[in-house]
Enzyme design. Structure first.
Site, PDB file in Angstrom:
ATOM      1  N   SER A 164      24.994  -5.366   8.319  1.00 21.74           N
ATOM      2  CA  SER A 164      25.692  -4.122   8.660  1.00 21.74           C
ATOM      3  C   SER A 164      24.849  -2.956   8.183  1.00 21.74           C
ATOM      4  O   SER A 164      24.494  -2.899   7.003  1.00 21.74           O
ATOM      5  CB  SER A 164      27.066  -4.085   7.984  1.00 21.74           C
ATOM      6  N   ASP A 166      25.815   0.003   7.742  1.00 21.60           N
ATOM      7  CA  ASP A 166      26.621   0.945   6.952  1.00 21.60           C
ATOM      8  C   ASP A 166      26.630   0.625   5.462  1.00 21.60           C
ATOM      9  O   ASP A 166      27.030   1.463   4.661  1.00 21.60           O
ATOM     10  CB  ASP A 166      28.074   0.953   7.445  1.00 21.60           C
ATOM     11  N   GLY A 602      -3.638  -4.294  -5.272  1.00 20.05           N
ATOM     12  CA  GLY A 602      -2.776  -4.841  -6.309  1.00 20.05           C
ATOM     13  C   GLY A 602      -3.506  -5.229  -7.574  1.00 20.05           C
ATOM     14  O   GLY A 602      -2.881  -5.688  -8.525  1.00 20.05           O
ATOM     15  N   GLN A 691      -2.954   1.972   1.731  1.00 18.66           N
ATOM     16  CA  GLN A 691      -1.757   1.446   1.061  1.00 18.66           C
ATOM     17  C   GLN A 691      -1.191   2.420   0.031  1.00 18.66           C
ATOM     18  O   GLN A 691      -0.034   2.304  -0.363  1.00 18.66           O
ATOM     19  CB  GLN A 691      -2.084   0.109   0.384  1.00 18.66           C
TER      20      GLN A 691
END
Length: 805
Positions: A164, A166, A602, A691
């Site tokens: 959903s 919402d 990273g 990135q």
């Protein structure tokens, strides 16, 4: 919860069948959940079936219920909506319709049903389960099933995943699709706000820059600009829940937000006009108002875009524009977060189904912090209904609490930053803010929040430019409210940042702390910020000026700061990688049998490579924390050779930049190219500094905003504790902390306590939560590995959870 005897996960589903369906409104990320359910179900030895067109397909049966294969869910991750279809179904509301659905399941031997949808869809599934025995009896009497079939399908297991946009389902921090909807909303908000701001900035600079004018002409020009200033009103979805509107308001620094859970006070019209007028008076040339479609006033009357537009136009004379986003919010590619969420939920849903007994209540798989948890479905539905009841009865504070801790924290942060003015009485406290390490998206949002909360607390906020170098060189200046205006959506670091550590310039730093009378420090950055904070704490023994409270806010794309599961900036980088992988894979759409090798950032931390692997559907992700050798590389090549014999003709390999000094990206490219000769060809991409760039994602804006606010409020309390004999003196370990997200909460941990859990040589924490997700990555890529099932998630209770979290 520990199992007494570990079960072989590849045999858990032997002889069993699972059906998966999507129901209700579609949401981005549903396909990731379907894909994970199918692949993990097949991995366990179960048969898995698609139910097309939701409950309607379950009732109609026939070709609507088809067995799924491994290849049938390939290339689904990046697609929005749901590829197996969703439909509202009236037939399923009747017992006759449910009996037809039961008959279709029994005939195929399906006794496990995974439902992805909203609370209505999940409530229907629970009702179906509760009357299963009765439905079997009806079918037996009608002669539609045999006694043997009824015995074989004596009970039905149900597990739900909430899809959903919402985010209106209680018990989970985020529902599938919410983050993607926020991405769509913020794309529109950024387009609107940056266009307006640039128009004003560009035209004023062009005009005054090209001509010599007197003050009167400048004033005339500025008054012309004022007459063209605009207010933007944006309506977002959320008929019964204001989550999208609330987070959007936080993420864009809106002047006002209207949500169903907390209607504005009486006389809000005058208050809103005063607020907008004040914002204009302090130099803000743009006003943004966010409205949830279900917003109401205290008397239950709707508050719409048109009502607000007419109010602002008539009372203030502002040029006002209203935009209703509508179904744009449901569309587009799912975000990295929704893909990973859907994948994790799918894995957990299959495990919950196969571990269920006839006495296990129907459960919903939810997200709490960074943990996948199981909650009783009907308890969640009950609490969700209680929110609606509380709103209808005017118990709005309770409605906000019932929404959960995440919603409540967002609302409290919004209240701290909006509808308030700076106090007349100053605290005479000076708090300095600096950025340290590599820049990342979301840093500016954290700075803005920290500055404004500090000003509201009565403090003087100081900008330190260029990290610890600036603190040593004295490039420090005061920041007013307007200094950080519009910073929420800016990428990078507007304060400037450097990787330098303070140890070599401690004396200069201590002198400037004394010179500028700095009482506390907010250090926003990556591993350098963590190490720099430790160096300042160590130097307290020699330099009394450094005995001031300090807080480190993790902000780095690498997500490698000890003391926090997440860092500001990592989500933006992850979405950049995921989007790039999608485009790279799409580039081979007309080319058969191609493997892409992509290098991610990273440092030594494999977070980006692993999570991007999950989000993009990688075949392998090489990282430092999970050592690999030539045998592993051989296995990966053989896996791809086998894959190319199927209908899936593309491969994706991710490599963390420092995963191995010898097995470089070039080495891997050459190896795969050589071993794949005649079967597949290879391409390589090093993503590099793209990135670190780009505008922050909604998550990073919201996370940065909450972290900045929480840090300054903590410093305010700590300064009171450390005030002795007319001055600030802080030398205890708990006066220098990292503010981090750990599992389900934001917590402060002393820097000194985190040293034992830190690998300083490789600049990573020794324990990292996301490593537990790596087996999922490998299973979804069809590797024959073992999934650790010695631990299983326990069923939690929502009522208890509400009171304790």
């Amino acid at each position: 919860m520990q199992r007494s005897t570990p079960v072989d996960p590849t045999k858990m589903g032997a002889g069993r069948a699972i059906a998966v369906l999507t129901s209700g409104g579609d949401a981005q990320g549903m396909n990731a959940a379907v894909r994970a359910t199918v692949r993990v179900g097949i991995y366990t030895g179960a048969k898995v079936y698609f139910v097309h067109e939701g409950y309607q397909g379950l009732v109609d049966g026939g070709d609507n219920i088809r067995q799924a294969t491994w290849e049938s869910v390939s290339m689904m991750l990046q697609l929005g909506g749901t590829v197996i279809g969703s439909a509202r179904c009236q037939d399923f509301r009747s017992k006759e319709g449910r009996a037809k659905a039961a008959c279709n399941l029994v005939k195929l031997g399906i006794t496990n049903l995974c439902v992805i949808g909203g609370d209505g869809s999940l409530t229907g599934a629970n009702e179906f389960r509760n009357e299963w025995s009765e439905l079997l009896q009806i079918l037996l009497k009608a002669g539609k099933i045999t006694a043997e079939e009824a015995k074989r399908s004596s009970h039905l297991n149900i597990v739900g995943m909430v899809g959903s946009i919402d985010n209106d389902f209680c018990g989970t921090d985020m529902t599938i699709g919410t983050d993607s909807a926020l991405h769509r909303i913020m794309e529109v908000v950024d387009a609107i706000t940056t266009t307006a701001q640039r128009y004003i900035q560009t035209h004023s600079c062009m005009y005054i820059g090209h001509y010599t004018v007197d003050n009167a002409l400048i004033c005339l020009f500025l008054s012309h600009l004022c007459s063209h200033q605009r207010a933007f009103i944006l309506e977002v979805m959320g008929r019964h829940c204001g989550y999208l509107a609330l987070v959007t308001a936080l993420a864009c620094g809106a002047d006002w937000v209207f949500i169903p859970e907390m209607p504005p006070d009486e006389g809000w019209e005058d208050h809103l006009c005063r607020r907008l007028t004040y914002q204009r008076s302090i130099g803000n040339r743009l006003n943004v108002i966010i409205v949830a479609e279900g917003a109401l006033d205290l008397h239950g009357k709707p508050i719409t875009c048109d009502i607000i537009k007419n109010l602002v136009t008539k009372k203030l004379g502002f040029d006002t524009r209203a935009t209703v986003l509508g179904h744009v919010q449901r569309g587009g590619t799912p975000s990295a977060f929704d893909r990973i969420l859907g994948s994790r939920m799918g894995v957990e849903a299959v495990m919950a189904l196969l571990e269920a007994t006839p006495n296990t209540p129907a459960c919903v798989v939810s997200l709490s912090g960074n943990m996948a948890v199981r909650l009783p479905l009907m308890e969640c539905v009950q609490v969700t209904k209680e929110v609606t009841t509380a709103m209808a009865e005017g118990r709005f504070e309770e409605a906000v609490k019932l929404r959960g801790k995440s919603f409540e924290n967002n609302w409290n942060t919004y209240k701290l930053l909006a509808h308030v003015t700076a106090p007349d009485v100053k605290s005479n406290i000076n708090i300095a803010i600096l950025n340290v390490g590599a820049p990342c998206a979301g840093m500016n949002a954290a700075v803005r929040s920290a500055v404004r909360i500090g000003i509201l607390q009565g403090h003087n906020m100081l900008a330190v430019h260029d990290g610890f170098d600036g603190l040593a060189n004295g490039t420090i200046e005061p920041m007013a409210w307007g200094y950080v205006g519009g910073w929420t959506g800016k990428g990078g670091s507007d304060l400037g940042t450097k990787r330098s550590l303070p140890a070599s310039m401690i004396e200069e730093i201590s002198l400037n702390i004394a010179k500028f009378n700095i009482h506390a420090l907010v250090i926003i950055g990556g591993f350098e910020a963590f190490v720099g904070g430790l160096e300042l704490v160590t130097a307290r023994e020699k330099y009394e000026e450094l005995c001031i409270p300090l807080v480190v806010i993790p902000a780095t794309v690498s997500n490698n700061v000890p003391g926090s599961d997440f860092s500001i900036g990592a989500d933006t980088a992850l979405n950049t990688i995921t989007t790039t992988c999608d485009r790279i894979k799409q580039s081979a759409a007309g080319t058969k049998r191609r493997v892409f090798i992509i290098e991610t950032m990273g440092g030594y931390c494999g977070y980006l490579a692993t999570m991007a692997g999950l989000a993009a559907g990688a075949d392998a992700a090489y990282i430092y924390e999970d050592p690999f050798g030539i045998h592993d590389l051989e296995t990966n090549v053989e896996h791809l050779l086998e894959k190319m014999k199927t209908t899936v003709k593309r491969g994706l390999i991710l490599r963390n930049e420092k995963c191995n000094a010898n097995y470089t990206t070039d080495f891997l490219f050459n190896l795969y190219s050589e071993e794949g000769k005649g079967v597949f060809d290879c391409r390589k991409n090093v993503l590099g500094h793209m990135q670190q760039g780009g505008t922050p994602t909604p998550f990073d804006r919201n996370f940065g905003t909450k972290m900045g606010a929480k840090a300054v409020l903590w410093l305010t309390d700590k300064l009171k504790e450390c005030y002795r004999h007319g001055r600030i003196f802080a030398n205890t370990p708990d006066s220098a902390c990292v503010l981090g997200m750990k599992k389900r909460a934001m917590i402060f941990q002393p820097l000194s306590d985190l040293k034992e859990d830190t690998d300083f040589e490789h600049r990573i924490p020794k324990t990292q939560w996301w490593l537990k997700l790596r087996p999922i990555l490998k299973i979804l890529a069809k590797y024959k590995i073992s999934l650790d099932t010695s631990e299983t998630a326990t069923m939690e209770h929502v009522i208890k959870k509400r009171g304790t979290v």
